[in-house]
Scaffold this motif. Sequence first.
Motif, mmCIF file in Angstrom:
data_model
loop_
_atom_site.group_PDB
_atom_site.id
_atom_site.type_symbol
_atom_site.label_atom_id
_atom_site.label_comp_id
_atom_site.label_asym_id
_atom_site.label_seq_id
_atom_site.Cartn_x
_atom_site.Cartn_y
_atom_site.Cartn_z
ATOM 1 N N LEU A 191 0.823 -1.207 0.000
ATOM 2 C CA LEU A 191 0.000 0.000 0.000
ATOM 3 C C LEU A 191 0.855 1.255 0.000
ATOM 4 C CD1 LEU A 191 -2.809 -1.096 2.490
ATOM 5 C CD2 LEU A 191 -2.712 -1.376 0.002
ATOM 6 N N MET A 192 2.116 1.139 0.384
ATOM 7 C CA MET A 192 3.018 2.291 0.330
ATOM 8 C C MET A 192 3.318 2.694 -1.110
ATOM 9 S SD MET A 192 5.695 1.807 3.515
ATOM 10 C CE MET A 192 6.649 0.536 2.704
ATOM 11 N N MET A 193 2.981 1.833 -2.080
ATOM 12 C CA MET A 193 3.167 2.170 -3.491
ATOM 13 C C MET A 193 2.362 3.417 -3.876
ATOM 14 S SD MET A 193 4.784 0.793 -6.201
ATOM 15 C CE MET A 193 4.848 -0.988 -5.966
ATOM 16 N N LEU A 194 1.327 3.709 -3.120
ATOM 17 C CA LEU A 194 0.505 4.874 -3.433
ATOM 18 C C LEU A 194 1.251 6.185 -3.213
ATOM 19 C CD1 LEU A 194 -2.866 3.663 -1.873
ATOM 20 C CD2 LEU A 194 -2.286 3.790 -4.303
ATOM 21 N N LEU A 195 2.272 6.185 -2.368
ATOM 22 C CA LEU A 195 3.012 7.423 -2.099
ATOM 23 C C LEU A 195 3.799 7.898 -3.316
ATOM 24 C CD1 LEU A 195 4.188 6.768 1.577
ATOM 25 C CD2 LEU A 195 2.237 8.124 0.776
ATOM 26 N N PRO A 196 4.669 7.062 -3.923
ATOM 27 C CA PRO A 196 5.328 7.546 -5.141
ATOM 28 C C PRO A 196 4.355 7.790 -6.280
ATOM 29 C CG PRO A 196 5.852 5.237 -4.748
ATOM 30 C CD PRO A 196 5.163 5.743 -3.517
ATOM 31 N N TRP A 197 3.237 7.077 -6.287
ATOM 32 C CA TRP A 197 2.233 7.337 -7.323
ATOM 33 C C TRP A 197 1.650 8.744 -7.174
ATOM 34 C CZ3 TRP A 197 -3.222 7.884 -6.595
ATOM 35 C CH2 TRP A 197 -3.947 7.997 -7.780
ATOM 36 N N LEU A 198 1.366 9.141 -5.944
ATOM 37 C CA LEU A 198 0.842 10.500 -5.725
ATOM 38 C C LEU A 198 1.849 11.551 -6.166
ATOM 39 C CD1 LEU A 198 -0.880 10.056 -2.243
ATOM 40 C CD2 LEU A 198 -2.007 10.413 -4.452
ATOM 41 N N VAL A 199 3.137 11.292 -5.923
ATOM 42 C CA VAL A 199 4.173 12.213 -6.383
ATOM 43 C C VAL A 199 4.150 12.306 -7.906
ATOM 44 C CG1 VAL A 199 6.663 12.592 -6.522
ATOM 45 C CG2 VAL A 199 5.622 11.871 -4.362
ATOM 46 N N ALA A 200 4.060 11.148 -8.573
ATOM 47 C CA ALA A 200 4.059 11.125 -10.037
ATOM 48 C C ALA A 200 2.832 11.819 -10.608
ATOM 49 C CB ALA A 200 4.135 9.678 -10.530
ATOM 50 N N VAL A 201 1.673 11.622 -9.966
ATOM 51 C CA VAL A 201 0.452 12.279 -10.437
ATOM 52 C C VAL A 201 0.578 13.793 -10.284
ATOM 53 C CG1 VAL A 201 -1.990 12.618 -9.935
ATOM 54 C CG2 VAL A 201 -1.059 10.303 -10.051
ATOM 55 N N ARG A 202 1.067 14.209 -9.137
ATOM 56 C CA ARG A 202 1.160 15.639 -8.866
ATOM 57 C C ARG A 202 2.101 16.334 -9.848
ATOM 58 N NH1 ARG A 202 -0.121 18.984 -4.711
ATOM 59 N NH2 ARG A 202 1.192 20.812 -4.365
ATOM 60 N N ARG A 203 3.186 15.636 -10.224
ATOM 61 C CA ARG A 203 4.181 16.230 -11.110
ATOM 62 C C ARG A 203 3.979 15.831 -12.567
ATOM 63 N NH1 ARG A 203 9.790 16.036 -7.527
ATOM 64 N NH2 ARG A 203 8.929 17.115 -5.700
ATOM 65 N N ARG A 204 2.868 15.106 -12.831
ATOM 66 C CA ARG A 204 2.472 14.738 -14.182
ATOM 67 C C ARG A 204 3.603 14.025 -14.930
ATOM 68 N NH1 ARG A 204 -2.247 17.000 -15.617
ATOM 69 N NH2 ARG A 204 -1.794 16.831 -17.851
ATOM 70 N N TRP A 205 4.048 12.918 -14.339
ATOM 71 C CA TRP A 205 5.093 12.109 -14.956
ATOM 72 C C TRP A 205 4.533 11.338 -16.140
ATOM 73 C CZ3 TRP A 205 9.893 9.895 -12.348
ATOM 74 C CH2 TRP A 205 10.475 10.852 -11.503
ATOM 75 N N LEU A 206 5.445 10.838 -16.982
ATOM 76 C CA LEU A 206 5.044 10.050 -18.142
ATOM 77 C C LEU A 206 4.574 8.666 -17.731
ATOM 78 C CD1 LEU A 206 7.969 10.933 -20.570
ATOM 79 C CD2 LEU A 206 5.710 11.984 -20.465
#
Length: 608
Positions: free
Chosen positions: A220-235
Amino acid sequence: MTEPYRMPGRPAAERADAMPLNRHHPESKPHDDAAPAWPRERLERWLLMLGALLLLAAGIGLRGPTPSDEPRFALVAHHMVASGNWLIPHRGSDWYSDKPPLFMAAQAWSYTLTGNWSIAFLLPSLLSSLGTLWLVYDLGRRLWGHRAGLMGALALLCTVQFVFQAKRGQIDPTVTFFITLANAGLLRHLLLGPHWRAFWLGCFAAGLGVITKGVGFLPLMMLLPWLVAVRRRWLWMPAVTGSGAQWTGGLLAFAMAIALWMVPLLLYVHLHQSNEARAYLHDLFFNQTVNRYVHPWNSFQPPWFYLTVIFTSWLPLSLALPGLVPAWMERLRAHDARILLPLGWIVMVIVFFSLTRAKRDVYIMPALPMLALCAGPYLEDALRQRMLSCVAKGFLLLLGGAALGIGVAALGFHPDVAERFAAARQLGKQTSLWWSLCIALGAWLLLQVAIFRRHHAGAAVLAGMAGVWVIWGFGMAPLLARASSPAALVDRVERTIGPHAELALVAWKEELPLAFARPLVDFGFVTPWHQQLASAIRWQAQAPSQRWVLVLADVMAPCIIPAATVDVGVTSGHDWRLFRSDAVAPSCRDGLVPTGALEDWGGIDSRR
């Protein structure tokens, strides 16, 4: 397929949607459409799994459980089958609260299928490891293509910790499978989605991980880097939108998996109110989880301990890190979320386990499949570098030369260190065979360097490590198991007491009950040894002519007279004695252990 986010202001040639779709290119678009594979891809896929099955199953059924953890879990599984109580695990007469029961129940289920304990205690680890390997391949194929998935799976199959644990009857391969399944479900949703069923499956698998070892929440900690990627609009980030109910469904799936065990457990404990039941719940839910993390009582290691694990237990994959890290950094600079999410999760797992003083190498094993996944797209290019190719072959030369040299020296010159090694492991007459296997192992590794001397360092490592694990599975592991087996001790005990006598154990090891075919009496496992002995003396006094006690020699004084005992030998490095009531000192009759004798047990940990 849902289009990825586009970085505003980036040239078209650098945009994700402008990249060519190439199955073998590490920067090609992820594809979760399960497109039909080419015939060669299907062949390689099944050759991978067939080869993994042969390698991981090599030697299964040729040995029994060996200390330290294997006998414990096997003993609990034995009790489940014998008693029919699969909900509350027991170690002897004690409720076993160190771990939830799912893994031991899997061993018990395996026995009901196979009817053979030598296979059953290893079968869950084998199947879990095969499942983990498949998940790494499948996720790599969906994210980068078939070749990347294949290389990631092969990298995992080469790694020392993964294969060694796959051949052990321990809990870690099973919890690693559930955590990897959870990661796969979350990544398919977050990187290839939206895919809500995969997300819910991942959350459910995380719950199964919790009732296996307690750390199943880690995915469930996978959601943390995902939130970072969403916020910074990663590819490579699809527009994963959903209702609150859909996101809450993941939490419900996680809770439902835990409830499969916890609800029946709480009902059982409610119907069997006792101090023992309350102590079991407290130890399981608090002492073995939060308290063990915050205030551990063993396995103390420095903060940098896991760096040593990565560079030793994760060999030979860790040798490729100098070539992989630059590739990962390049993709992170290019805002590739396919690398950020699994790699960020690996870092968080290592940091999480580094913050507690108690550290064991297997704690970070669930991060290893994700490392292999991230390595898959770039491993072939890394191994083409001359330096890494030389390092890989140097690893085989060093390992093979050491094994060959040690084996030849031990057989030819019998140095003291080799004699002490053989004595500590009770190899006895099998010592020559052990050193011969070392020679065979070393010769095989050196042969791979000779065959692949110019090119194909990866193939050399794969073939070399495959040979190592075949020799280990069919030769070395069974040899060590037979040498340390209590079978000879059990035979001496049986010949001494006869078939109609009763037998009790005091200060016992978990492998002892597994070796006896008769019913045994015990007085607890974690109960202090002097209390076990006192209970055994009282039990023996009820039928002195028929009752014997098998005791660890170290805990006899001052209540048991050594000259009146029967020395039944040494197993697992400990001396064991057999006695009847006439060996009990007068001062200890009726189970009265003198107060001053308590000091004799000071410093002895009854949990071992």
